[in-house]
Design an enzyme around this catalytic site. Structure first.
Site, mmCIF file in Angstrom:
data_model
loop_
_atom_site.group_PDB
_atom_site.id
_atom_site.type_symbol
_atom_site.label_atom_id
_atom_site.label_comp_id
_atom_site.label_asym_id
_atom_site.label_seq_id
_atom_site.Cartn_x
_atom_site.Cartn_y
_atom_site.Cartn_z
ATOM 1 N N ARG A 146 122.634 -62.541 43.117
ATOM 2 C CA ARG A 146 121.509 -62.244 42.233
ATOM 3 C C ARG A 146 121.931 -61.239 41.170
ATOM 4 O O ARG A 146 122.908 -60.521 41.308
ATOM 5 C CB ARG A 146 120.313 -61.722 43.008
ATOM 6 C CG ARG A 146 120.528 -60.424 43.801
ATOM 7 C CD ARG A 146 120.298 -59.193 42.946
ATOM 8 N NE ARG A 146 120.060 -57.994 43.723
ATOM 9 C CZ ARG A 146 120.357 -56.766 43.320
ATOM 10 N NH1 ARG A 146 120.952 -56.566 42.149
ATOM 11 N NH2 ARG A 146 120.082 -55.717 44.080
ATOM 12 N N GLU A 245 110.783 -55.669 40.706
ATOM 13 C CA GLU A 245 111.364 -54.355 40.425
ATOM 14 C C GLU A 245 111.844 -54.294 38.977
ATOM 15 O O GLU A 245 111.575 -53.338 38.262
ATOM 16 C CB GLU A 245 112.523 -54.077 41.378
ATOM 17 C CG GLU A 245 113.148 -52.711 41.194
ATOM 18 C CD GLU A 245 114.194 -52.398 42.247
ATOM 19 O OE1 GLU A 245 115.242 -51.828 41.903
ATOM 20 O OE2 GLU A 245 113.960 -52.729 43.432
ATOM 21 N N ARG A 249 114.560 -61.003 37.970
ATOM 22 C CA ARG A 249 115.565 -61.002 39.027
ATOM 23 C C ARG A 249 115.960 -62.465 39.261
ATOM 24 O O ARG A 249 115.138 -63.275 39.685
ATOM 25 C CB ARG A 249 114.994 -60.366 40.290
ATOM 26 C CG ARG A 249 115.901 -60.290 41.497
ATOM 27 C CD ARG A 249 117.015 -59.298 41.387
ATOM 28 N NE ARG A 249 116.644 -57.922 41.134
ATOM 29 C CZ ARG A 249 116.382 -57.012 42.069
ATOM 30 N NH1 ARG A 249 116.358 -57.339 43.338
ATOM 31 N NH2 ARG A 249 116.132 -55.759 41.713
ATOM 32 N N CYS A 291 116.402 -49.345 38.511
ATOM 33 C CA CYS A 291 117.105 -48.505 39.475
ATOM 34 C C CYS A 291 118.555 -48.309 39.052
ATOM 35 O O CYS A 291 119.239 -49.283 38.731
ATOM 36 C CB CYS A 291 117.064 -49.150 40.861
ATOM 37 S SG CYS A 291 117.818 -48.121 42.149
ATOM 38 N N THR A 293 121.108 -47.865 40.699
ATOM 39 C CA THR A 293 122.075 -48.520 41.579
ATOM 40 C C THR A 293 122.416 -49.922 41.096
ATOM 41 O O THR A 293 123.405 -50.508 41.527
ATOM 42 C CB THR A 293 121.547 -48.609 43.027
ATOM 43 O OG1 THR A 293 120.400 -49.468 43.072
ATOM 44 C CG2 THR A 293 121.173 -47.242 43.556
ATOM 45 N N ARG A 300 124.611 -58.534 42.694
ATOM 46 C CA ARG A 300 124.672 -58.322 44.141
ATOM 47 C C ARG A 300 124.922 -59.664 44.798
ATOM 48 O O ARG A 300 124.063 -60.542 44.812
ATOM 49 C CB ARG A 300 123.390 -57.699 44.696
ATOM 50 C CG ARG A 300 123.481 -57.450 46.211
ATOM 51 C CD ARG A 300 122.251 -56.713 46.748
ATOM 52 N NE ARG A 300 122.409 -56.394 48.159
ATOM 53 C CZ ARG A 300 122.014 -57.185 49.166
ATOM 54 N NH1 ARG A 300 121.412 -58.346 48.911
ATOM 55 N NH2 ARG A 300 122.199 -56.831 50.417
ATOM 56 N N ARG A 329 123.638 -54.246 55.697
ATOM 57 C CA ARG A 329 122.190 -54.053 55.833
ATOM 58 C C ARG A 329 121.687 -54.905 56.990
ATOM 59 O O ARG A 329 122.393 -55.765 57.509
ATOM 60 C CB ARG A 329 121.453 -54.471 54.555
ATOM 61 C CG ARG A 329 121.791 -53.652 53.323
ATOM 62 C CD ARG A 329 120.973 -54.124 52.138
ATOM 63 N NE ARG A 329 121.213 -53.338 50.939
ATOM 64 C CZ ARG A 329 120.557 -53.517 49.797
ATOM 65 N NH1 ARG A 329 119.629 -54.455 49.698
ATOM 66 N NH2 ARG A 329 120.812 -52.765 48.744
ATOM 67 N N GLU A 334 117.535 -54.009 52.890
ATOM 68 C CA GLU A 334 117.549 -52.557 53.025
ATOM 69 C C GLU A 334 116.398 -52.068 53.892
ATOM 70 O O GLU A 334 115.294 -52.612 53.850
ATOM 71 C CB GLU A 334 117.466 -51.921 51.633
ATOM 72 C CG GLU A 334 117.857 -50.468 51.587
ATOM 73 C CD GLU A 334 117.995 -49.936 50.183
ATOM 74 O OE1 GLU A 334 118.514 -48.819 50.029
ATOM 75 O OE2 GLU A 334 117.577 -50.638 49.229
#
Length: 380
Positions: A146, A245, A249, A291, A293, A300, A329, A334
């Site tokens: 993703r 988020e 995505r 974010c 990160t 990811r 994870r 998460e």
């Protein structure tokens, strides 16, 4: 001030405001929140790097276009002292306005992306370069890749108005409707979606769900479910989340371990959207996301993988994964536990390398874990 009361107080105070510096009521909340963080045993990167001198330097600042304050950035970390990171960017300008706190956190999380570092230009390469990780399907249940994107000239979730959510949804779904061949599908808005349909999509790990306390404390769940939804292709191997988020995505996935094929599908989908939509980016940080990160490539790549022998010692598994820049994870992502010995393992590095390099690193690391699992099995 307890965390529940703090969440409620912060939520009332956040909106897009036309002022040149943080007003007194925001400063009072910041001072109280900072003291609470300083007195806590939080292990977050926010606490580690938000020294008193940096706090005092940033507490009155606001971003030029959206008037976001330091409180908008750190409120989730102040409310959730168990956060790993504890900071979000309410708008694209926050990374510059509050660079004194974002830069050290980015450097720490991304393992050496200092102020002088510059993210390289995108290079996706070819998915065919990555052979099937588990052709006999002994270990890998599923693979997904993703990436996230934000639309240019819009802030991130905390600063979006209800009308902004609708505008973004309209812009994005208009382009999604033009996708063809393998990527063609249908958009399902959350507004009006039956609860049982929604839950089935969540249970199958297709759809995001409301209620993440970290996002809620960051004010990323306002006007829910307005403007949110999911696009699904016919084969259910290509998904696009809208306004979860990040604004977008993009997710490619399928059963088994053919990482190259999954990656190639994501590339084609992303490039199709990029043809019509302009994404937020920064010459140093790469693609800009809510974010920190997820900056840079935003990639990811992950697998759901059975590692019954390595998994008996979670600390050992995590140590081995860390050597290959991988993160372990639970099955549902998460903050979850592994179910039936199935782990979600993904790449951690997203900055300072290209998309092709990030996926290559993931491919090499998962291969090493499978080899180690086989060796452990042979010892029994």
């Amino acid at each position: 001030m307890n965390s529940i009361r703090l969440v409620r107080t912060l939520t009332k105070c956040i909106s897009v405001r036309p002022y040149s510096m943080a007003p007194c009521e925001i400063l009072e909340l910041l001072e109280a929140g900072y003291q609470k963080l300083a007195d806590s045993d939080s292990k977050s990167l926010l606490k580690k790097h938000l020294t008193k001198p940096i706090f005092d330097k940033l507490k009155t600042k606001v971003t030029p276009s959206y008037c976001s304050t330091l409180l908008d950035c750190i409120q989730s970390g102040l409310c959730n002292l168990d956060s790993n990171v504890g900071i979000y960017a309410p708008d694209p300008e926050a990374y510059q306005t509050f660079a004194e706190i974002f830069d050290p956190i980015i450097n720490d999380y991304h393992k050496g992306f200092g102020k002088g570092a510059k993210h390289p230009a995108s290079c996706f390469g070819y998915g065919a370069d990555f052979p099937d990780l588990d052709p006999e399907q002994k270990f890998i249940l599923s693979t997904r890749v993703r990436c996230g994107r934000s639309i240019q000239d819009f802030p991130f979730n905390p600063c979006l108005s209800e009308d902004d959510y609708r505008k973004l949804e309209c812009m994005i779904t208009k382009v999604l409707s033009t996708l063809c061949n393998e990527h063609a599908g249908k958009y399902y808005p959350l507004v009006g979606m039956e609860k049982d349909v929604q839950q089935k999509l969540i249970d199958k790990h297709y759809l995001f769900k409301e209620g993440d306390r970290f996002l809620q404390a960051a004010n990323a769940s306002r006007f829910w479910p307005t403007g949110r939804g999911i696009f699904i292709n016919r084969a259910r191997t290509f998904l696009v989340w809208v306004n979860e988020e990040d604004h977008i995505r993009i997710i490619s996935m399928e059963r088994g371990g053919d990482l190259g094929r999954v990656y190639e599908r994501m590339i084609i989908g992303l490039e199709s959207l990029a043809y019509s939509l302009k994404f937020s980016s920064d010459s140093r940080l790469g693609n800009l996301t809510f974010c920190p990160t997820n900056l840079g490539t935003t990639i990811r790549a992950s697998v759901h993988i059975k590692l019954p022998h390595l998994g008996k010692d979670r600390a050992k598994l995590e140590e081995m994964a860390k050597k290959h820049n991988l993160q372990v994870r639970g099955t549902s992502g998460e903050h979850t536990e592994a179910k039936d010995g199935v782990y979600d393992i993904s790449n951690t590095r997203r900055m300072g390398l290209t998309e092709y390099q990030a996926v290559g690193e993931m491919h090499k690391g998962i291969s090493a874990l499978i080899e180690a699992e086989c060796q452990e099995c042979c010892k029994k």
